[in-house]
Scaffold this motif. Structure first.
Motif, PDB file in Angstrom:
ATOM      1  N   THR A 163      -6.459  -6.286   7.790  1.00  0.00           N
ATOM      2  CA  THR A 163      -5.339  -6.406   8.727  1.00  0.00           C
ATOM      3  C   THR A 163      -5.739  -5.942  10.119  1.00  0.00           C
ATOM      4  O   THR A 163      -5.428  -6.586  11.126  1.00  0.00           O
ATOM      5  N   PHE A 164      -6.458  -4.815  10.188  1.00  0.00           N
ATOM      6  CA  PHE A 164      -6.902  -4.299  11.479  1.00  0.00           C
ATOM      7  C   PHE A 164      -7.882  -5.265  12.145  1.00  0.00           C
ATOM      8  O   PHE A 164      -7.874  -5.427  13.364  1.00  0.00           O
TER       9      PHE A 164
ATOM     10  N   TRP B 211      -6.138  -7.890  14.100  1.00  0.00           N
ATOM     11  CA  TRP B 211      -5.657  -7.387  15.382  1.00  0.00           C
ATOM     12  C   TRP B 211      -6.777  -7.267  16.420  1.00  0.00           C
ATOM     13  O   TRP B 211      -6.508  -7.264  17.614  1.00  0.00           O
TER      14      TRP B 211
ATOM     15  N   TRP C 239       3.124   3.646  17.210  1.00  0.00           N
ATOM     16  CA  TRP C 239       2.709   2.300  16.832  1.00  0.00           C
ATOM     17  C   TRP C 239       1.622   2.287  15.763  1.00  0.00           C
ATOM     18  O   TRP C 239       1.308   1.239  15.219  1.00  0.00           O
TER      19      TRP C 239
ATOM     20  N   ALA D 191      -1.704  -0.454  14.795  1.00  0.00           N
ATOM     21  CA  ALA D 191      -1.432  -1.590  15.670  1.00  0.00           C
ATOM     22  C   ALA D 191      -1.518  -1.170  17.132  1.00  0.00           C
ATOM     23  O   ALA D 191      -2.072  -1.893  17.976  1.00  0.00           O
TER      24      ALA D 191
END
Length: 235
Positions: A125-126, A129, A180, A183
């Motif tokens: 997921t990171f 980003w 946050w 993210a």
């Protein structure tokens, strides 16, 4: 002593710039550690495996430009510096498109090599980003070689330290004040690399690079890309 002095005038700012850019990731890792063990592991895996691989590929390809720009500058062919950089942008960004698949499928790839499921999912997921950072590499390395060939090392050092200070401030703000999490750290790290790119490009456009800057602007307007050569349009 004379040669050493000449070397350190160039090498000192270059070393400082490299340390500042490397420290961007280190600062992010410190803040990730404040979020939790999983977040720290996710960032560490993504930064060392996914981003590390991409950084190596981009750095190696960008370093080839160092020879071309150095030869052109030494021969007094300043008009070629901008053209070489524009070519490199096209090639490196195309390479980044292919490397982006590693970011997109980072989770399954990490699982396939034996990484723990939770860490692989979080790192995957990171990695999604952090795709903007990949393209920041593609833009940054040609910019750096363009400036290095003209001994514009001090400005690179000033931009790097400004980016590092802003990166630390906004990492703290997004992590502890806005909440946050990972993210937020991804947003700040991406923004820091793009801040370096924009600042360096604006410095080039300011006219301090003379003929090399003029050639870059002309090549953007008057030249079309061909996979074999650059051909001026008919006037």
């Amino acid at each position: 002593m004379v040669e050493s002095r000449k070397l350190w005038i160039l090498a000192g700012p270059a070393i400082f710039t490299g340390l500042c850019q490397y420290t961007l990731g280190a600062i992010t890792q410190i803040f990730a550690g404040q979020l939790g063990t999983l977040e720290l592991a996710a960032f560490s895996v993504e930064n060392s495996v996914i981003a590390g691989l991409s950084f190596g590929v981009m750095m190696g390809m960008g370093s080839a430009l160092e020879t071309l720009c150095g030869q052109a500058y030494g021969a007094g062919q300043l008009d070629m510096l901008g053209i070489y950089m524009q070519r490199s942008w096209v090639i490196l960004n195309t390479t980044a498109l292919f490397l982006s698949f590693i970011y997109i499928f980072a989770g399954p790839l990490l699982k396939a090599i034996g990484q723990e499921t939770k860490i692989a999912q979080a790192a995957g997921t990171f990695a999604l980003w952090m795709i903007p950072q990949l393209f920041a590499y593609a833009v940054n390395f040609p910019l750096a070689k363009f400036l290095q060939a003209q001994s514009k090392m001090n400005v690179m050092a000033f931009i790097a330290i400004a980016a590092l200070l802003l990166h630390t401030l906004f990492s703290w703000l997004f992590t502890f004040k806005l909440g946050w999490g990972l993210a937020g750290l991804a947003v700040v790290l991406n923004a820091s690399w793009w801040f370096i790119n924009v600042a360096q490009f604006l410095y080039i456009l300011s006219g301090t690079c003379g003929r090399a800057c003029n050639a870059l602007l002309r090549s953007m307007v008057l030249y079309r890309f061909d996979f074999v050569c650059w051909i001026p349009e008919e006037s």
